[in-house]
Design a protein around this motif. Structure first.
Motif, PDB file in Angstrom:
ATOM      1  N   LEU A  76      30.548 -19.985  82.624  1.00 25.14           N
ATOM      2  CA  LEU A  76      30.915 -21.370  82.914  1.00 25.14           C
ATOM      3  C   LEU A  76      31.538 -22.040  81.696  1.00 25.14           C
ATOM      4  O   LEU A  76      32.502 -22.815  81.812  1.00 25.14           O
ATOM      5  CB  LEU A  76      29.682 -22.149  83.370  1.00 25.14           C
ATOM      6  N   LEU A  77      31.018 -21.752  80.519  1.00 29.54           N
ATOM      7  CA  LEU A  77      31.560 -22.342  79.304  1.00 29.54           C
ATOM      8  C   LEU A  77      32.976 -21.829  79.024  1.00 29.54           C
ATOM      9  O   LEU A  77      33.861 -22.593  78.623  1.00 29.54           O
ATOM     10  CB  LEU A  77      30.628 -22.034  78.130  1.00 29.54           C
ATOM     11  N   LEU A  78      33.214 -20.531  79.249  1.00 32.01           N
ATOM     12  CA  LEU A  78      34.549 -19.972  79.039  1.00 32.01           C
ATOM     13  C   LEU A  78      35.534 -20.491  80.084  1.00 32.01           C
ATOM     14  O   LEU A  78      36.705 -20.742  79.780  1.00 32.01           O
ATOM     15  CB  LEU A  78      34.481 -18.445  79.064  1.00 32.01           C
ATOM     16  N   ASP A  79      35.067 -20.661  81.313  1.00 31.88           N
ATOM     17  CA  ASP A  79      35.939 -21.252  82.336  1.00 31.88           C
ATOM     18  C   ASP A  79      36.310 -22.694  81.965  1.00 31.88           C
ATOM     19  O   ASP A  79      37.430 -23.151  82.236  1.00 31.88           O
ATOM     20  CB  ASP A  79      35.250 -21.224  83.702  1.00 31.88           C
ATOM     21  N   ALA A  80      35.377 -23.415  81.357  1.00 29.73           N
ATOM     22  CA  ALA A  80      35.678 -24.772  80.907  1.00 29.73           C
ATOM     23  C   ALA A  80      36.736 -24.757  79.814  1.00 29.73           C
ATOM     24  O   ALA A  80      37.600 -25.645  79.750  1.00 29.73           O
ATOM     25  CB  ALA A  80      34.404 -25.457  80.417  1.00 29.73           C
ATOM     26  N   LEU A  81      36.709 -23.737  78.940  1.00 27.19           N
ATOM     27  CA  LEU A  81      37.737 -23.606  77.909  1.00 27.19           C
ATOM     28  C   LEU A  81      39.105 -23.355  78.542  1.00 27.19           C
ATOM     29  O   LEU A  81      40.109 -23.944  78.121  1.00 27.19           O
ATOM     30  CB  LEU A  81      37.369 -22.466  76.960  1.00 27.19           C
ATOM     31  N   VAL A  82      39.142 -22.496  79.559  1.00 20.19           N
ATOM     32  CA  VAL A  82      40.400 -22.234  80.261  1.00 20.19           C
ATOM     33  C   VAL A  82      40.949 -23.520  80.864  1.00 20.19           C
ATOM     34  O   VAL A  82      42.154 -23.806  80.797  1.00 20.19           O
ATOM     35  CB  VAL A  82      40.199 -21.157  81.347  1.00 20.19           C
ATOM     36  N   GLU A  83      40.071 -24.314  81.456  1.00 19.20           N
ATOM     37  CA  GLU A  83      40.511 -25.571  82.062  1.00 19.20           C
ATOM     38  C   GLU A  83      41.084 -26.521  81.020  1.00 19.20           C
ATOM     39  O   GLU A  83      42.083 -27.219  81.274  1.00 19.20           O
ATOM     40  CB  GLU A  83      39.349 -26.231  82.798  1.00 19.20           C
ATOM     41  N   VAL A  84      40.506 -26.544  79.828  1.00 22.05           N
ATOM     42  CA  VAL A  84      41.003 -27.430  78.784  1.00 22.05           C
ATOM     43  C   VAL A  84      42.401 -27.007  78.327  1.00 22.05           C
ATOM     44  O   VAL A  84      43.290 -27.846  78.138  1.00 22.05           O
ATOM     45  CB  VAL A  84      40.021 -27.448  77.586  1.00 22.05           C
ATOM     46  N   VAL A  85      42.612 -25.690  78.156  1.00 20.63           N
ATOM     47  CA  VAL A  85      43.893 -25.250  77.587  1.00 20.63           C
ATOM     48  C   VAL A  85      44.988 -25.107  78.636  1.00 20.63           C
ATOM     49  O   VAL A  85      46.179 -25.188  78.314  1.00 20.63           O
ATOM     50  CB  VAL A  85      43.718 -23.936  76.794  1.00 20.63           C
ATOM     51  N   THR A  86      44.629 -24.900  79.914  1.00 21.98           N
ATOM     52  CA  THR A  86      45.645 -24.714  80.943  1.00 21.98           C
ATOM     53  C   THR A  86      45.787 -25.916  81.864  1.00 21.98           C
ATOM     54  O   THR A  86      46.801 -26.053  82.551  1.00 21.98           O
ATOM     55  CB  THR A  86      45.326 -23.487  81.813  1.00 21.98           C
ATOM     56  N   GLY A  87      44.765 -26.765  81.915  1.00 25.53           N
ATOM     57  CA  GLY A  87      44.774 -27.884  82.844  1.00 25.53           C
ATOM     58  C   GLY A  87      44.327 -27.519  84.236  1.00 25.53           C
ATOM     59  O   GLY A  87      44.290 -28.359  85.128  1.00 25.53           O
TER      60      GLY A  87
ATOM     61  N   MET B  80      49.722 -27.694  79.299  1.00 26.24           N
ATOM     62  CA  MET B  80      49.076 -26.535  78.674  1.00 26.24           C
ATOM     63  C   MET B  80      49.130 -26.684  77.148  1.00 26.24           C
ATOM     64  O   MET B  80      50.081 -27.227  76.596  1.00 26.24           O
ATOM     65  CB  MET B  80      49.759 -25.236  79.096  1.00 26.24           C
ATOM     66  N   LEU B  81      48.090 -26.177  76.484  1.00 23.87           N
ATOM     67  CA  LEU B  81      47.987 -26.309  75.033  1.00 23.87           C
ATOM     68  C   LEU B  81      48.456 -25.034  74.343  1.00 23.87           C
ATOM     69  O   LEU B  81      48.170 -23.923  74.805  1.00 23.87           O
ATOM     70  CB  LEU B  81      46.544 -26.593  74.624  1.00 23.87           C
ATOM     71  N   ASP B  82      49.133 -25.208  73.213  1.00 21.04           N
ATOM     72  CA  ASP B  82      49.509 -24.071  72.379  1.00 21.04           C
ATOM     73  C   ASP B  82      48.418 -23.745  71.371  1.00 21.04           C
ATOM     74  O   ASP B  82      48.267 -22.601  70.949  1.00 21.04           O
ATOM     75  CB  ASP B  82      50.818 -24.378  71.631  1.00 21.04           C
ATOM     76  N   THR B  83      47.675 -24.763  70.962  1.00 22.21           N
ATOM     77  CA  THR B  83      46.591 -24.581  70.002  1.00 22.21           C
ATOM     78  C   THR B  83      45.391 -25.417  70.448  1.00 22.21           C
ATOM     79  O   THR B  83      45.537 -26.390  71.191  1.00 22.21           O
ATOM     80  CB  THR B  83      47.001 -25.023  68.584  1.00 22.21           C
ATOM     81  N   LEU B  84      44.228 -25.037  69.949  1.00 24.73           N
ATOM     82  CA  LEU B  84      42.995 -25.768  70.260  1.00 24.73           C
ATOM     83  C   LEU B  84      42.721 -26.727  69.107  1.00 24.73           C
ATOM     84  O   LEU B  84      42.290 -26.309  68.033  1.00 24.73           O
ATOM     85  CB  LEU B  84      41.833 -24.787  70.435  1.00 24.73           C
ATOM     86  N   ASP B  85      42.992 -28.013  69.325  1.00 26.56           N
ATOM     87  CA  ASP B  85      42.765 -28.993  68.271  1.00 26.56           C
ATOM     88  C   ASP B  85      41.386 -29.639  68.437  1.00 26.56           C
ATOM     89  O   ASP B  85      40.620 -29.296  69.337  1.00 26.56           O
ATOM     90  CB  ASP B  85      43.870 -30.048  68.264  1.00 26.56           C
ATOM     91  N   ALA B  86      41.069 -30.580  67.541  1.00 28.66           N
ATOM     92  CA  ALA B  86      39.742 -31.201  67.549  1.00 28.66           C
ATOM     93  C   ALA B  86      39.465 -31.931  68.852  1.00 28.66           C
ATOM     94  O   ALA B  86      38.346 -31.880  69.393  1.00 28.66           O
ATOM     95  CB  ALA B  86      39.598 -32.153  66.362  1.00 28.66           C
ATOM     96  N   ALA B  87      40.479 -32.635  69.379  1.00 27.71           N
ATOM     97  CA  ALA B  87      40.288 -33.346  70.645  1.00 27.71           C
ATOM     98  C   ALA B  87      39.986 -32.370  71.777  1.00 27.71           C
ATOM     99  O   ALA B  87      39.149 -32.645  72.654  1.00 27.71           O
ATOM    100  CB  ALA B  87      41.527 -34.175  70.969  1.00 27.71           C
ATOM    101  N   ALA B  88      40.648 -31.212  71.752  1.00 27.54           N
ATOM    102  CA  ALA B  88      40.412 -30.208  72.783  1.00 27.54           C
ATOM    103  C   ALA B  88      39.008 -29.619  72.669  1.00 27.54           C
ATOM    104  O   ALA B  88      38.365 -29.301  73.678  1.00 27.54           O
ATOM    105  CB  ALA B  88      41.467 -29.104  72.693  1.00 27.54           C
ATOM    106  N   VAL B  89      38.531 -29.472  71.432  1.00 25.74           N
ATOM    107  CA  VAL B  89      37.164 -28.972  71.236  1.00 25.74           C
ATOM    108  C   VAL B  89      36.161 -29.923  71.877  1.00 25.74           C
ATOM    109  O   VAL B  89      35.211 -29.498  72.554  1.00 25.74           O
ATOM    110  CB  VAL B  89      36.861 -28.799  69.734  1.00 25.74           C
ATOM    111  N   ARG B  90      36.366 -31.213  71.701  1.00 23.35           N
ATOM    112  CA  ARG B  90      35.461 -32.207  72.287  1.00 23.35           C
ATOM    113  C   ARG B  90      35.525 -32.164  73.813  1.00 23.35           C
ATOM    114  O   ARG B  90      34.490 -32.259  74.486  1.00 23.35           O
ATOM    115  CB  ARG B  90      35.810 -33.601  71.759  1.00 23.35           C
ATOM    116  N   ARG B  91      36.728 -31.995  74.362  1.00 24.79           N
ATOM    117  CA  ARG B  91      36.851 -31.900  75.821  1.00 24.79           C
ATOM    118  C   ARG B  91      36.201 -30.626  76.329  1.00 24.79           C
ATOM    119  O   ARG B  91      35.605 -30.602  77.420  1.00 24.79           O
ATOM    120  CB  ARG B  91      38.325 -31.955  76.236  1.00 24.79           C
ATOM    121  N   TRP B  92      36.321 -29.552  75.552  1.00 16.96           N
ATOM    122  CA  TRP B  92      35.690 -28.288  75.946  1.00 16.96           C
ATOM    123  C   TRP B  92      34.176 -28.439  76.013  1.00 16.96           C
ATOM    124  O   TRP B  92      33.536 -28.016  76.976  1.00 16.96           O
ATOM    125  CB  TRP B  92      36.073 -27.194  74.948  1.00 16.96           C
TER     126      TRP B  92
END
Length: 546
Positions: free
Chosen positions: A198-209, A1-13
């Protein structure tokens, strides 16, 4: 799980959101309030986010420019790519959501829960600001609900806030049919809102796994159609006029008094800041020409929109130039038009316009505007779903020093009417007004085959039925193509008309146009008929009546 949304996470999102949209593209395309075969919200969202991902990929090794954090830089690339690739109203609004999100997050040292909530609130504000008349029960309601839930979470826990936002967005999506009668009649939820979920669910998947376990909203039973009424104002006024106005506060105060004497439902909004502030003007009137002329006297109107409430064809008053205003010499000007078929492209190109293929992106329209080399350009989108894209391209062109006015044509036949009155000897603003009036005076109809069972304001239809839509609303349902085409022409001419334009589509059967022309000649002998091969998809026949 992520504590912050970094640049790599933005790309995965971005990549995860695009993958989800592609997976559900056909489902979203089918969330159409009309049973016609041109539902393309899913496709437009996929193309919009594809452009966002391409912008990120092309800039993979570029760092921030010093004005943004690494994650903010990535978000701005994503938003910019979405803007230039935006297609359709939903694509444009999504690009503005991403822009508002990026602007809020760009300078935050770390993007945690509370920063995510603030970014979603700014994203909501940007989305609402992009729409002249926000309507609840749409993508706007869904993003607003997500922002509110994120704020109520009141936590720095990124996972908790992202989960709250996505969960409430899904709940808001399920409520959209209760907010928008058109959705209730069709038994569907809002297509753009479904894409945002769908886009917000993708964000959840990135930060929570973990991907949220959600299913697509079940279709509701279609509701019987109700009689359509305007949201506000008296039935005594037949037209809605809207435009943006560059003018000073004193001139706007005078304009307010003039428009108040012409009609009702008057709204003029703007902050009045800056040397030449921009105002959004809305009024219901009977005299369209007088309302627009009042805007010309006050300042510089642009993005003029005229909507007819009644079924009768409009009879706008002639528009005389404001007293004391001579037409000054101007720089070169041009027209850019959107053409959904090869024949229509040839037809509009023959009128001296620069032609862009149907369903363009913001970037494609902007490229066409710049390619004209003109300092003043009028854009004719020829489709309600392209108007927001045209507006976004106009704003981008303004930053490059090109003045662009969008005449909100909804059909190629309206573009033909507008181009027919173009006069380079007139002042540019006056020419745009004349084109807008000519387009508004042209009623249009489209005939197609129903692609699903539905309840419309004209009654129930079954797959394969012939539908005739007048000014975007289903008016007739038939079983024979020629008979339905003839009937819709009769209905349109019943309110008056001197010229009928027929544009045949790519799937039009041989003899269709000749049969309709013969019908008009027999029943309306004093009406002129012009016919052209258009090649447009989905609609065997497009009709214009002036």
């Amino acid at each position: 799980m992520l504590d912050t949304l970094d640049a790599a996470a933005v790309r995965r999102w971005c990549a995860g959101g695009l993958a989800a949209l592609k997976q559900h593209q056909a489902e979203i395309d089918q969330l159409n309030v009309y049973p016609v075969p041109d539902g393309d919200t899913g496709t437009n969202l996929v193309l919009t986010l594809t452009s966002a991902q391409q912008a990120l990929a092309m800039d993979l090794d570029t760092g921030p420019d010093g004005t943004a954090t690494p994650h903010g830089h990535a978000l701005r690339l994503m938003a910019r790519g979405a803007l230039l690739g935006a297609r359709g109203n939903s694509g444009v609004i999504l690009s503005q959501i991403l822009r508002g999100f990026a602007d809020a997050a760009a300078v935050t040292p770390a993007l945690r829960g509370r920063e995510l909530a603030a970014a979603l609130r700014d994203a909501t504000a940007a989305a609402y600001a992009a729409v002249a008349r926000p309507v609840e029960g749409t993508l706007l309601s869904v993003v607003a609900a997500a922002a509110t839930a994120a704020e109520r979470a009141d936590s720095d826990d990124l996972c908790a806030v992202a989960g709250a936002a996505a969960g409430e967005a899904a709940a808001a999506l399920a409520r959209t049919p209760d907010q928008l009668p058109a959705l209730a009649r069709a038994g569907v939820v809002d297509a753009g809102g479904r894409g945002l979920c769908l886009l917000l669910d993708a964000l959840v998947e990135v930060v929570t796994g973990e991907r949220p376990a959600r299913v697509a909203p079940a279709p509701r039973a279609p509701q019987p159609p109700a009689t359509a009424v305007r949201e506000t104002g008296s039935d005594a006024y037949a037209y809605e006029v809207q435009f943006l106005l560059d003018a000073g506060r004193a001139a706007v105060d005078r304009l307010r008094d003039v428009l108040a004497g012409l009609g009702d439902s008057l709204v003029i909004v703007g902050d009045g800041d800056g040397p030449e502030p921009t105002w959004n003007v809305h009024v219901h009137v009977n005299d369209v020409g007088a309302a627009i002329e009042a805007g010309v006297v006050a300042g510089r109107p642009h993005r003029i929109s005229v909507t007819r409430f009644a079924d009768q064809p409009p009879t706008p008053s002639p528009l005389a130039p404001p007293p004391g205003l001579a037409a000054p010499a101007e720089a070169a000007r041009a027209a850019v038009v959107v053409a959904p078929g090869a024949g229509i492209a040839t037809l509009l190109g023959g009128e001296g316009a620069t032609v862009v293929p149907g369903n363009p992106s913001t970037g494609e329209l902007l490229d066409a505007i710049r390619a004209t080399g003109a300092a003043r350009v009028v854009v004719l989108p020829n489709d309600p779903n392209t108007q927001a894209v045209a507006g976004a391209a106009a704003k981008e062109a303004h930053r490059l020093g090109v003045k662009v006015s969008v005449v909100p044509t909804r059909s190629p036949v309206q573009a033909l009417a507008a181009l027919a009155v173009r006069d380079p000897a007139r002042r540019f603003e006056d020419d745009v007004i004349a084109m807008a009036e000519a387009a508004g005076a042209c009623r249009y109809a489209e005939v197609c085959y129903a692609n699903r069972e539905a309840l419309t304001v004209a009654g129930p239809c079954q797959p394969g039925d012939v539908l005739a839509l007048v000014d975007g609303e289903v008016h007739l349902i038939g079983t024979d193509l020629v008979e339905t085409c003839a009937a819709v022409v009769d209905r349109m001419l019943g309110g008056g008309g001197e010229l009928v334009t027929l544009i045949s589509g790519a799937d039009a059967p041989v003899g269709l146009v000749d049969a309709v022309r013969a019908h008009v000649g027999q029943h309306w002998p004093f009406v002129e008929v012009q016919a052209y091969p258009g090649g447009q998809p989905h609609y065997p026949l497009v009709v214009g009546v002036e």
